[in-house]
Write an enzyme that holds these catalytic residues in place. Structure first.
Site: not given
Ligand code: GCU
Length: 681
Positions: A162, A204, A284, A288, A338, A367, A389, A395, A513
């Site tokens: 990202r 990741n 993490k 995912e 979710r 997210d 966070e 992104e 937006e």
């Protein structure tokens, strides 16, 4: 040639005003430090560097030669009445004091500790960049947040997950770039806005990066940590939960297995041999497809506490991310939500985490969408350290090709009242620790920089990094104040530039937006890379990211009455506000409710007409951003002018694509015409 873009807000332009320059130079002549640590050296260097570029002839480093000038000192070494006053400082706090001594005028930069001295130096320079007087300064600053972090999502092959501003400044070809100068300049930018922690690799943690905690790479990590240390910034690493398997040759990563626990303890000890002030781990896990304690039927408290215990002897911290959800969902299944996941997983664990474990919670339950609700986890775990966070990298907000200034969004999040301890329990008070007094708290964010000469791709995206830092220091600064500061330091004094850039920045989130995501709907983007419109891009996916648009209506029913029950995760006031169609704010309507296209909003418009109107308006506004910028030609260096212009041209074009695809999609779904008969395809 890229100097202004590269220097970002640390440009230190020559001071043209003769009397100001005279006043400043009285002080700039001598910079005297009472201590010699690397952080104090950084402060001296910064002042010297700035003065050399601001004034024609200033020594500025002739210690002690003059009995007036700037004095850098921690509280410990300060004498007399100044010492007493300085007692009001917190750990990272500082004072700036102009004092007329018998030998002449002085400015004292007094830090509670060394990093405070450095922050004071940056603050003094900010005052000078703004062209304000400095002969009667009396400033006391304490940061509101204890942990003010940034997370790099950099991979060792040089790519950045990202990332939209070039390659990594840290890594290349599965090694370190070794360009410590660039990293130092990044450290200067971060420190100048008060950031005091950085994790230097992607959450990741892939195969190669898992080795960052081994002897093959730790010496290089230590080199980077030394650069940041000199700017008061602690270095952290993201770690692979399954490290004991890959690195230790163990057959399990079960957090309750004594062998696994011993392995992490040894490993941690080894890391501290290389980096004695290492910050700790970002993790993490079970997220995912990343490994985690769920594999062993253990809880996240089990997993996090194992690492917490390993870090404890060294005062290290664990940032345990709460981005845990089912990413193998079936779109046919409407009961799994979710948005509920983080709360459902973590709330029951309140009070079970080790004292040096901090839960790192994304601002929203989904997210980093353009607009989403605030995560109900904030304030919901009285006995657990929590950290907010945010995502500085854009992104889902235009990938630094579109202008989207996020400070207004972050302000809304920080000011959101959780009601956890009654009215006045805003998110900012949860994460600054004042609500529950946890051992640790703070704010972190995903960085938006890369090795592009201007750091952020879009030059105006520098404002996001700047604003993020300033808000972590003081979340009560207004968007307007932060914006004005940034513009002055980046573009100088020109009134026209100020006016145009100010309104461009402050309006940009709402413009974005407008032509992208109406009323809290998210995810209408192309899968994987997330750039550009695709209304059904995530509609039939595994990711739990649906808007359920059909011929009659759209939105996710998250109510207790008829939906997923997500609203019940909020405290009473918010739960009731979101649960009811009457009180749910328009901008989040479709996040909480499924309504017909003909549903009337508080604005008096129907949902479908709102979609059409905002998309037509948004595309026009994007075009107007370009026009506004064009008025600035000749008022700044050509490079930055052209750079931003080319992005605004793309944005204006791309906004039309968004407008037409979204409007057409909803026209075809609903069959309802635009009241104004504008062109829909
Ligand atoms: C988003 C993002 C991923 C990232 C993830 C995370 O899903 O698209 O690239 O890894 O967030 O925050 O862990």
């Amino acid at each position: 040639e890229h100097k202004k873009s590269y220097d970002a807000w640390l440009q230190y332009e020559p001071v043209m005003d003769k009397s100001l320059s005279g006043q400043y130079q009285q002080y700039a002549r001598s910079v005297e430090a009472m201590e010699t640590s690397s952080i104090i050296q950084s402060a001296k260097q910064e002042l010297h560097h700035a003065f050399t570029s601001m004034f024609e002839n200033t020594a500025g480093h002739d210690d002690g030669a003059e009995r007036c000038g700037i004095v850098l000192t921690t509280v410990e070494s300060v004498e007399g009445p100044l010492k007493v006053e300085a007692a009001r400082l917190s750990r990272d706090g500082y004072q700036i004091k102009s004092v007329l001594t018998s030998e002449g005028p002085r400015i004292y930069l007094i830090g509670m500790e060394e990093q405070g001295v450095l922050y004071a130096a940056f603050h003094l320079l900010r005052i000078m960049q703004n062209g304000s007087l400095v002969d009667s300064l009396n400033i006391t600053e304490n940061p509101t947040n204890q942990l003010r972090m940034i997370n790099q999502w950099d991979n060792m092959d040089g790519s950045i997950e990202r990332g939209y501003a070039g390659a990594s400044i840290f890594y290349d070809k599965n090694g370190f770039t070794g360009d410590l100068e660039r990293i130092k300049d990044y450290a200067r930018l971060l420190s100048s806005v008060g950031i005091n922690g950085i994790s230097i690799n992607n959450v990741n943690v892939h195969h190669v990066e898992t080795n960052l905690i081994t002897e093959s790479l730790l010496p290089k990590v230590a080199d980077v940590a030394a650069v940041f240390r000199a700017y008061g910034i602690k270095t952290y690493l993201s770690v692979n939960y399954a490290s004991p398997l890959q690195l230790g040759g163990l057959s399990t990563a079960d957090p309750l297995d004594p062998g696994v626990r011993a392995w992490w303890k040894e490993k941690t000890k080894e890391i501290y041999q290389y980096i004695p002030d290492f910050g700790g781990f970002v993790v993490k896990a079970d997220s995912e497809h990343r490994p985690g304690p769920f594999t062993y039927n253990r809880t996240h408290a089990d997993g996090a506490n194992m690492l917490g215990e390993a870090l404890e002897p060294f005062a290290g911290l664990v940032f345990w991310r709460c981005f845990v959800y089912n990413c193998l969902q079936d779109w046919r299944d409407r009961s799994t939500d979710r948005a509920r996941a983080a709360y459902d997983h973590f709330k029951p664990l309140d009070g079970q985490f080790h004292s040096n474990v901090i839960l790192q919670i994304k601002n929203g339950p989904m997210d980093f969408q353009v607009r989403e609700a605030v995560s109900p986890l904030f304030g919901a775990m009285e006995h657990t350290n929590q950290m907010l966070e945010l995502q500085v990298t854009q992104e889902y907000t235009g990938q630094q090709r579109h202008l989207c200034y996020l400070v207004p969004q972050w302000k809304e999040i920080l000011d959101f009242d959780t009601y956890a301890k009654g009215k006045g329990s805003e998110v900012k008070r949860v994460v600054d620790g004042s609500l529950y007094q946890p051992a640790y708290a703070g704010i972190t964010a995903v960085s938006n920089i890369g090795n592009d000469y201007n750091w952020t791709g879009h030059t105006l995206a520098q404002a996001n990094l700047y604003g993020y830092g300033r808000l972590t220091w003081n979340p009560d600064l207004s968007s307007e104040e932060i914006t004005a500061e940034w513009i002055a330091r980046t573009f100088g004094k020109d009134e026209v530039v100020h006016e145009q850039v100010r309104s461009m920045l402050l309006d940009s989130w709402s413009i974005y937006e407008n032509y992208t995501s109406p009323l809290g709907v998210g995810w209408m983007v192309n899968p994987n890379h997330h750039y550009g419109p695709n209304p059904d891009g995530y509609e039939y996916s595994l990711w739990g990211t649906y808007h359920f648009a059909d011929w009659q209506g759209i939105g996710v029913d998250r109510t207790v009455a008829s939906g997923t029950g997500y609203t019940s995760q909020y405290l009473k006031e918010n739960k009731e506000m979101y649960e009811s169609l009457q009180t749910c704010p328009d901008e989040l309507l479709l996040f909480f409710h499924h309504v017909p296209y003909t549903h009337e909003l508080k604005s008096g418009k129907t949902v479908i007409q709102h979609i059409y109107d905002t998309h037509f308006a948004g595309a026009e506004q994007a075009e107007n951003l370009k026009t506004m910028w064009e008025m600035l030609e000749g008022r700044m260096d050509g490079e930055r002018y052209r750079d931003v212009l080319s992005r605004l041209v793309e944005q204006a074009e791309h906004a039309k694509e968004w407008r037409d695809i979204i409007n057409t999609y909803f026209y075809r779904k609903s069959g309802i015409k635009d009241q104004q008969n504008r062109k829909i395809y």
